[in-house]
Scaffold this motif. Structure first.
Motif: not given
Length: 212
Positions: A132, A182, A207
């Protein structure tokens, strides 16, 4: 490479507030019981920090862009080997202030040849991408004002003209499109950081919860 831990990075022009947001996210995740390693680039390991000192003295050495690219990747490889990979293997969450996207933008800007070199070096030497990435977006004028308010000057903003800064901001925003799997583009031009931090925390927890 795949790890049980989660790798989170913060990107954006200097003065965007990414370092403050990275620290605040780390604090809030720890408060929720997550094991967090907060780190930075260039640096993050003994070797990486030594290379960082060389790069901060770039005015004296007059590094060519190609040299900077090699130094960044040398520092990053040591950082991954000594800090990032061990933490991820242990199932921890790594929050990093800058990673490979910064090299792609700052050193690769406007040069397809250098972009290809950076891509090759990353593929051959680093072999890891964040799970991320938060791209912190602010207008250049706000970034400059914030950087000037700090106690010491920002080495990246020195010598950058308005047009170049706008290109850097645009290049980071483009990453949010080309790597939408991402990347999250986050507006940090708001008066207070609380809204921004909450937005980041919620995205991060989604996430993390998905990986548990």
């Amino acid at each position: 490479m795949s790890f049980p831990g989660t790798f989170i990075t913060f990107e954006g022009i200097d003065g965007s507030g990414k370092s403050t947001l990275a620290r605040e996210l780390s604090r809030r995740l720890r408060a929720k019981g997550h094991e967090v390693v907060l780190t930075r680039e260039p640096g993050g390991s003994a070797g990486g920090e030594a290379i960082r000192e060389l790069m901060l003295d770039g005015k004296r050495f007059g590094w060519a862009t190609e040299t900077e690219i090699l130094l960044f990747h040398a520092a990053r490889r040591d950082h991954v080997d000594k800090t990032i990979a061990p933490a991820l293997k242990a199932g921890k969450t790594v929050v990093c202030d800058r990673f490979a996207d910064s090299t792609r933008v700052y050193q690769g800007l406007g040069s397809p040849r250098l972009q290809e070199t950076i891509a090759w070096l990353h593929r051959e030497m680093i072999e890891i991408e964040p799970d991320l990435t938060f791209i912190i977006d602010v207008p250049p004028s706000i970034a400059v004002e914030r950087a000037r308010s700090r106690s010491k000057g920002d080495w990246r903003l020195e010598g950058l003209g308005k047009e170049c800064m706008q290109k850097i901001v645009a290049a980071f925003a483009d990453l949010a499109v080309t790597h939408a799997d991402r990347c999250r583009l986050v507006d940090n031009s708001r008066a207070t950081v609380e809204e921004t931090v909450q937005e980041i925390l919620e995205a991060c927890l989604k996430v993390l919860n998905g990986r548990e």
